[in-house]
Enzyme design. Structure first.
Site, mmCIF file in Angstrom:
data_model
loop_
_atom_site.group_PDB
_atom_site.id
_atom_site.type_symbol
_atom_site.label_atom_id
_atom_site.label_comp_id
_atom_site.label_asym_id
_atom_site.label_seq_id
_atom_site.Cartn_x
_atom_site.Cartn_y
_atom_site.Cartn_z
ATOM 1 N N ALA A 194 -6.581 -1.711 -2.450
ATOM 2 C CA ALA A 194 -5.333 -0.812 -2.555
ATOM 3 C C ALA A 194 -5.428 0.238 -1.580
ATOM 4 O O ALA A 194 -5.463 -0.237 -0.357
ATOM 5 C CB ALA A 194 -4.843 -0.761 -3.743
ATOM 6 N N HIS A 239 -12.120 -2.641 5.103
ATOM 7 C CA HIS A 239 -11.060 -1.793 5.277
ATOM 8 C C HIS A 239 -10.183 -3.504 6.256
ATOM 9 O O HIS A 239 -9.866 -3.053 6.885
ATOM 10 C CB HIS A 239 -10.076 -0.722 5.872
ATOM 11 C CG HIS A 239 -8.795 -0.240 4.758
ATOM 12 N ND1 HIS A 239 -7.878 0.436 4.963
ATOM 13 C CD2 HIS A 239 -7.708 -1.724 5.380
ATOM 14 C CE1 HIS A 239 -7.293 0.608 4.802
ATOM 15 N NE2 HIS A 239 -6.603 -0.799 4.804
ATOM 16 N N ILE A 240 -10.680 -4.411 5.643
ATOM 17 C CA ILE A 240 -10.497 -6.075 5.891
ATOM 18 C C ILE A 240 -9.821 -6.549 5.651
ATOM 19 O O ILE A 240 -9.250 -8.141 5.864
ATOM 20 C CB ILE A 240 -12.366 -7.167 6.442
ATOM 21 C CG1 ILE A 240 -12.322 -7.054 5.212
ATOM 22 C CG2 ILE A 240 -12.217 -5.670 7.770
ATOM 23 C CD1 ILE A 240 -13.404 -7.770 5.467
ATOM 24 N N ARG A 277 4.030 -7.289 -4.158
ATOM 25 C CA ARG A 277 3.659 -8.551 -3.348
ATOM 26 C C ARG A 277 2.262 -8.821 -3.225
ATOM 27 O O ARG A 277 2.185 -10.401 -3.626
ATOM 28 C CB ARG A 277 4.078 -7.850 -1.206
ATOM 29 C CG ARG A 277 4.835 -8.276 -1.369
ATOM 30 C CD ARG A 277 5.437 -8.013 0.110
ATOM 31 N NE ARG A 277 5.943 -6.707 0.304
ATOM 32 C CZ ARG A 277 5.825 -5.032 0.202
ATOM 33 N NH1 ARG A 277 7.378 -5.626 0.696
ATOM 34 N NH2 ARG A 277 5.266 -3.873 0.146
ATOM 35 N N ASP A 318 2.845 -2.471 -14.732
ATOM 36 C CA ASP A 318 3.033 -2.211 -13.600
ATOM 37 C C ASP A 318 5.145 -1.964 -14.419
ATOM 38 O O ASP A 318 5.617 -2.564 -15.360
ATOM 39 C CB ASP A 318 3.718 -3.203 -12.649
ATOM 40 C CG ASP A 318 4.532 -3.190 -11.163
ATOM 41 O OD1 ASP A 318 4.027 -3.728 -10.250
ATOM 42 O OD2 ASP A 318 5.792 -2.268 -11.344
ATOM 43 N N GLU A 343 -12.704 7.225 4.480
ATOM 44 C CA GLU A 343 -12.926 6.079 5.596
ATOM 45 C C GLU A 343 -13.323 6.658 7.018
ATOM 46 O O GLU A 343 -12.875 7.342 7.915
ATOM 47 C CB GLU A 343 -11.983 5.117 5.841
ATOM 48 C CG GLU A 343 -11.418 4.291 4.537
ATOM 49 C CD GLU A 343 -10.675 3.560 4.324
ATOM 50 O OE1 GLU A 343 -9.894 2.817 5.173
ATOM 51 O OE2 GLU A 343 -10.134 2.778 3.198
ATOM 52 N N ALA A 376 -5.872 -7.307 5.351
ATOM 53 C CA ALA A 376 -5.164 -7.565 6.566
ATOM 54 C C ALA A 376 -5.648 -8.348 7.738
ATOM 55 O O ALA A 376 -5.715 -8.771 8.541
ATOM 56 C CB ALA A 376 -4.216 -7.303 6.930
HETATM 57 P P1 NAD Z 1 4.135 -4.036 -3.166
HETATM 58 O O1 NAD Z 1 5.092 -2.750 -2.712
HETATM 59 O O2 NAD Z 1 4.757 -4.714 -3.207
HETATM 60 O O3 NAD Z 1 4.148 -3.415 -5.107
HETATM 61 C C1 NAD Z 1 3.741 -2.323 -5.166
HETATM 62 C C2 NAD Z 1 3.445 -2.865 -6.989
HETATM 63 O O4 NAD Z 1 2.739 -1.280 -7.542
HETATM 64 C C3 NAD Z 1 5.208 -2.412 -6.457
HETATM 65 O O5 NAD Z 1 5.331 -3.930 -7.923
HETATM 66 C C4 NAD Z 1 5.372 -1.570 -7.606
HETATM 67 O O6 NAD Z 1 6.267 -1.270 -8.881
HETATM 68 C C5 NAD Z 1 4.070 -1.435 -8.285
HETATM 69 N N1 NAD Z 1 3.413 -0.015 -8.665
HETATM 70 C C6 NAD Z 1 4.128 1.770 -8.040
HETATM 71 N N2 NAD Z 1 3.460 2.372 -8.677
HETATM 72 C C7 NAD Z 1 3.027 1.708 -9.710
HETATM 73 C C8 NAD Z 1 1.999 3.020 -10.402
HETATM 74 N N3 NAD Z 1 1.785 4.130 -10.882
HETATM 75 N N4 NAD Z 1 1.233 1.794 -11.632
HETATM 76 C C9 NAD Z 1 1.397 0.547 -11.557
HETATM 77 N N5 NAD Z 1 1.934 -0.237 -10.451
HETATM 78 C C10 NAD Z 1 2.462 0.661 -10.214
HETATM 79 O O7 NAD Z 1 3.398 -3.411 -1.999
HETATM 80 P P2 NAD Z 1 2.042 -4.348 -1.612
HETATM 81 O O8 NAD Z 1 2.416 -5.390 -0.275
HETATM 82 O O9 NAD Z 1 1.296 -5.363 -2.874
HETATM 83 O O10 NAD Z 1 0.680 -3.206 -1.177
HETATM 84 C C11 NAD Z 1 0.023 -2.909 -2.233
HETATM 85 C C12 NAD Z 1 -1.124 -2.453 -1.564
HETATM 86 O O11 NAD Z 1 -2.152 -3.097 -1.413
HETATM 87 C C13 NAD Z 1 -0.283 -1.073 -0.798
HETATM 88 O O12 NAD Z 1 -1.521 0.334 -1.320
HETATM 89 C C14 NAD Z 1 -1.259 -0.724 0.577
HETATM 90 O O13 NAD Z 1 -1.252 0.158 1.019
HETATM 91 C C15 NAD Z 1 -2.821 -2.367 0.151
HETATM 92 N N6 NAD Z 1 -2.798 -2.519 1.443
HETATM 93 C C16 NAD Z 1 -3.787 -3.157 1.473
HETATM 94 C C17 NAD Z 1 -4.837 -3.540 2.564
HETATM 95 C C18 NAD Z 1 -6.210 -3.677 2.578
HETATM 96 O O14 NAD Z 1 -6.009 -4.159 4.161
HETATM 97 N N7 NAD Z 1 -7.360 -3.770 1.610
HETATM 98 C C19 NAD Z 1 -3.573 -4.003 3.376
HETATM 99 C C20 NAD Z 1 -2.328 -4.055 3.279
HETATM 100 C C21 NAD Z 1 -1.870 -3.130 1.626
#
Ligand code: NAD
Length: 304
Positions: free
Chosen positions: A229, A278-279, A149, A169, A259, A281
């Site tokens: 991430a 960690h902002i 996403r 991916d 953190e 969202a």
């Molecule tokens: P998502 O599940 O939609 O997408 C993750 C993608 O990573 C998927 O397409 C999956 O196939 C792929 N993936 C899994 N294992 C992998 C690997 N070994 N190598 C490469 N790709 C791989 O998730 P998302 O909603 O896009 O969120 C992604 C990350 O963002 C998560 O770690 C989440 O915790 C983090 N996040 C951070 C914040 C923030 O405040 N910074 C907020 C929300 C989410």
């Protein structure tokens, strides 16, 4: 029916609950003891990353039918205890994708144009024009690791900026890749050829320290690493070395292995790194979307 909102929730979400005829009980981040007192007659609890909904809390809530997390991670909820009781657990994946993606791009611009550095210098009274030579993003290559996403949103923006897009991916979505002008490659190729490498994978065993010393050494000395991430996707000690010794040019980090990041952490001493707490969202829109999405699910489950 009574719903306990145990964390700050957007007013539009509260409205959704009230319009459905629920009595809304609000208390910000009660501790376990207080939660046990509060949940006696509630049918739903809404939380964020806090407070913890433990087995003890669940056992104290005989009428509980749904636990909702406004946001993504469910690690503050005892899923096993909820499952045993047939309590539904819902969340709002995707509500913050655009916000996290925009932050990743903001960090990219910030590192590319040395904005935080220049700002720091100006406040110290130094006109650091010469030291703040940057690079343009147009025509450069953005390597997106994890094309889910958030990765998709990042690639969309990068494509619109005129960047070339490389993707990695294990579950490639070719249609979406085509939409953003992206090409799937292996991880090594992505690291070798990208000017910006941005991480959007979940933290699982396979992604723990995915970016380690060996992989940092594959990157261009002019490259920028972005991590919005999870902190542990990058080996922080190796990254500090890479930034100090110039294996890469800079980094933009929103997440950390520890953190809050300790104030005296080596990362805080480096000029070629931009740090945010960690902002990803933390936007009005993401919070509203997350709140409304879970409120709507609570209504559907309790009324359905
Ligand atoms: P998502 O599940 O939609 O997408 C993750 C993608 O990573 C998927 O397409 C999956 O196939 C792929 N993936 C899994 N294992 C992998 C690997 N070994 N190598 C490469 N790709 C791989 O998730 P998302 O909603 O896009 O969120 C992604 C990350 O963002 C998560 O770690 C989440 O915790 C983090 N996040 C951070 C914040 C923030 O405040 N910074 C907020 C929300 C989410």
């Amino acid at each position: 029916m009574k719903v306990l909102v145990a964390a700050p929730l957007h007013e539009k979400a509260i409205e959704v609950l009230k319009n459905a005829g629920f009595e809304v009980l609000y208390e910000e981040y009660p501790d376990e003891e207080r939660l046990v007192q509060l949940v006696g007659d509630v049918e739903a609890i809404i939380v964020r990353s806090k407070p913890k909904v433990t087995r003890k809390v669940i056992e104290a809530a005989p009428k509980l039918r749904v636990i909702a997390r406004a946001g993504v991670g469910l690690d503050n909820i005892d899923l096993e205890a909820a499952k045993e009781r047939g309590i539904k657990v819902v969340n709002s994946p995707g509500a913050s994708s655009r916000s996290v993606a925009e932050l990743a791009i903001a960090l990219t611009f910030n590192v590319a144009r040395k904005i935080a550095f220049a700002d720091r210098k100006m406040r110290e009274g130094t006109w650091a024009k010469k030291q703040a030579m940057g690079i343009e993003l147009e025509g450069k290559t953005m390597g997106v690791i994890g094309f889910g996403r958030i990765g998709y949103e990042v690639a969309k923006i990068a494509h619109a900026l005129g960047m070339n897009i490389l993707l990695y991916d294990p579950y490639p979505n070719d249609e979406r890749a085509k939409e953003v002008g992206g090409r799937f490659v292996d991880l090594e190729t992505l690291l070798r050829e990208s000017d910006v490498v941005t991480l959007h994978v979940p933290l699982v065993d396979a992604t723990y320290h995915l970016i380690n010393e060996e992989r940092l050494r594959l990157m261009k000395p002019t490259a920028i690493l972005i991590n919005a991430a999870r902190g542990a996707v990058v080996d922080t000690d190796a990254l500090v070395k890479a930034l100090k010794e110039g294996w890469i040019a800079g980094a933009g980090l929103d997440v950390f292995e520890e953190e809050p990041l300790p104030a005296d952490h080596p990362l805080t001493r480096l000029d070629n790194v931009v740090l945010t707490p960690h902002i990803g969202a933390s936007t009005v829109e993401a919070q509203m979307r997350a709140g409304v999405q879970v409120a709507e699910q609570v209504v559907e489950i309790l009324k359905g």
